[in-house]
Design a protein around this motif. Structure first.
Motif, PDB file in Angstrom:
ATOM      1  N   SER A  65       0.765  10.477  13.795  1.00  0.00           N
ATOM      2  CA  SER A  65       1.692  10.210  14.909  1.00  0.00           C
ATOM      3  C   SER A  65       1.470   8.863  15.589  1.00  0.00           C
ATOM      4  N   GLU A  66       0.572   8.027  15.043  1.00  0.00           N
ATOM      5  CA  GLU A  66       0.451   6.663  15.580  1.00  0.00           C
ATOM      6  C   GLU A  66       0.370   5.696  14.399  1.00  0.00           C
ATOM      7  N   PRO A  67       0.888   4.475  14.544  1.00  0.00           N
ATOM      8  CA  PRO A  67       0.803   3.520  13.421  1.00  0.00           C
ATOM      9  C   PRO A  67      -0.647   3.381  12.968  1.00  0.00           C
ATOM     10  N   MET A  68      -0.871   3.425  11.646  1.00  0.00           N
ATOM     11  CA  MET A  68      -2.260   3.565  11.183  1.00  0.00           C
ATOM     12  C   MET A  68      -2.669   2.584  10.097  1.00  0.00           C
ATOM     13  N   VAL A  69      -1.728   1.881   9.469  1.00  0.00           N
ATOM     14  CA  VAL A  69      -2.074   1.064   8.301  1.00  0.00           C
ATOM     15  C   VAL A  69      -3.154   0.032   8.634  1.00  0.00           C
ATOM     16  N   HIS A  70      -2.985  -0.654   9.767  1.00  0.00           N
ATOM     17  CA  HIS A  70      -3.966  -1.673  10.154  1.00  0.00           C
ATOM     18  C   HIS A  70      -5.350  -1.047  10.333  1.00  0.00           C
ATOM     19  N   ASP A  71      -5.405   0.113  11.001  1.00  0.00           N
ATOM     20  CA  ASP A  71      -6.690   0.812  11.207  1.00  0.00           C
ATOM     21  C   ASP A  71      -7.322   1.224   9.877  1.00  0.00           C
ATOM     22  N   LEU A  72      -6.476   1.659   8.938  1.00  0.00           N
ATOM     23  CA  LEU A  72      -6.992   2.092   7.627  1.00  0.00           C
ATOM     24  C   LEU A  72      -7.596   0.911   6.862  1.00  0.00           C
ATOM     25  N   ILE A  73      -6.950  -0.252   6.974  1.00  0.00           N
ATOM     26  CA  ILE A  73      -7.471  -1.440   6.283  1.00  0.00           C
ATOM     27  C   ILE A  73      -8.817  -1.858   6.884  1.00  0.00           C
ATOM     28  N   LEU A  74      -8.894  -1.845   8.227  1.00  0.00           N
ATOM     29  CA  LEU A  74     -10.166  -2.176   8.887  1.00  0.00           C
ATOM     30  C   LEU A  74     -11.255  -1.185   8.466  1.00  0.00           C
ATOM     31  N   TRP A  75     -10.856   0.096   8.393  1.00  0.00           N
ATOM     32  CA  TRP A  75     -11.832   1.142   8.048  1.00  0.00           C
ATOM     33  C   TRP A  75     -12.388   0.922   6.638  1.00  0.00           C
ATOM     34  N   VAL A  76     -11.503   0.634   5.678  1.00  0.00           N
ATOM     35  CA  VAL A  76     -11.969   0.485   4.294  1.00  0.00           C
ATOM     36  C   VAL A  76     -12.835  -0.772   4.153  1.00  0.00           C
TER      37      VAL A  76
END
Length: 233
Positions: A65-76
Motif C-alpha cells: 500500500s505504499e510505493p516500494m520499488v526505491h526501498d526494494l532497490i536500496l534493500w537489495v
C-alpha cells in the motif's frame, strides 16, 4: 500496469561487482498489490537469483500500500551479501540430495489471435527467446499462431510479462499496440517423455497433420490433442 528494468551494481562477498538486472511489473492496482519481480545476473546462479527474488517479495509485503520499488532497490544493495551467503549454505545442503537436477525446465504454450505487423512481431519474439535462453517454436498453420517455449521457470515467467506488457504489434490504424488477444493454453513442468528443443525456430505448416507431427516428434501428443483441435472450431 507497467514494466521496467533496472540494472544495479552491488559489491559482493569478495568485493567483486555483481550486476543485477531487475524487472519490475507493477499491476494496475499497485501498490495495493505486490509487483511481479524477476532477477537475473550473469555472476549469480539461477538458485541465487530466485533467493534474491523471494527476499525482495518478502520485503515488498512489508511495504504493501505504499510505493516500494526505491526501498526494494536500496534493500537489495545493502543485503545482497547476506542473501548470497545464506543461499550458498542452503545450496550446499541441497547439493547432495539433488545432484544433477535443475530447478526444473518448464514449458509454455500460447495462442495468438493475429499478427498485423508479422515481420516485426516475429523478430521481437525471436529476440526475447534468445535473451531469455528459451527454446521452442513459433508456429503458423493457416490462421492458427502458437508459441511453444521451454526453459527456466523464471525465464518463462519473464517472457509472459514481456508478451503482455510490450507494444509488439500494430492496431487497425497502424499504431503500436500491446498483445491483448493472447491466451495461455498450458504452463507446466517438462516431463521425462518430452523431448527438449535445442533451439528456437519459426515454422510454417501447410496442414494440421504437419503441425501434429511437430508435437508428436517432441513427445507432446497429449498437449496437441488437448489444446490445438479446439482452436479450429
Amino acid at each position: 500496469g507497467i514494466s521496467f528494468r533496472i540494472q544495479i551494481s552491488v559489491k559482493e562477498l569478495l568485493d567483486t561487482d555483481v550486476l543485477l538486472k531487475l524487472l519490475f511489473h507493477l499491476p494496475v492496482n499497485y501498490p495495493s498489490t505486490l509487483p511481479d519481480i524477476s532477477v537475473n545476473s550473469d555472476q549469480l546462479t539461477r538458485a541465487q537469483c530466485m533467493d534474491v527474488k523471494d527476499k525482495l517479495l518478502e520485503q515488498a509485503k512489508k511495504h504493501l500500500s505504499e510505493p516500494m520499488v526505491h526501498d526494494l532497490i536500496l534493500w537489495v544493495q545493502q543485503h545482497l551479501k547476506d542473501v548470497i551467503k545464506q543461499s550458498a549454505t542452503v545450496c550446499n545442503e541441497k547439493a547432495t540430495l539433488s545432484k544433477g537436477t535443475e530447478d526444473g525446465i518448464w514449458m509454455l504454450l500460447l495462442h495468438l489471435d493475429h499478427m498485423r505487423a508479422k515481420a516485426k512481431y516475429v523478430k521481437t519474439v525471436e529476440k526475447w527467446a534468445s535473451n531469455l535462453r528459451l527454446t521452442g517454436r513459433l508456429m503458423f498453420m493457416g490462421k492458427i499462431i502458437l508459441i511453444l517455449l521451454q526453459g527456466d521457470r523464471s525465464s518463462i515467467k519473464e517472457y509472459l510479462i514481456l508478451q503482455k506488457t510490450s507494444k509488439v504489434d500494430v492496431d487497425s490504424s497502424g499504431k503500436k499496440c500491446k498483445e491483448k488477444m493472447m491466451s495461455v493454453l498450458c504452463e507446466t513442468e517438462v516431463q521425462s517423455q518430452h523431448k527438449r528443443f535445442q533451439m528456437f525456430e519459426v515454422k510454417e505448416y501447410s496442414t494440421l497433420e504437419e503441425l501434429q507431427k511437430e508435437f508428436e516428434t517432441a513427445g507432446l501428443t497429449t498437449l496437441f490433442s488437448q489444446f490445438v483441435p479446439p482452436l479450429l472450431k
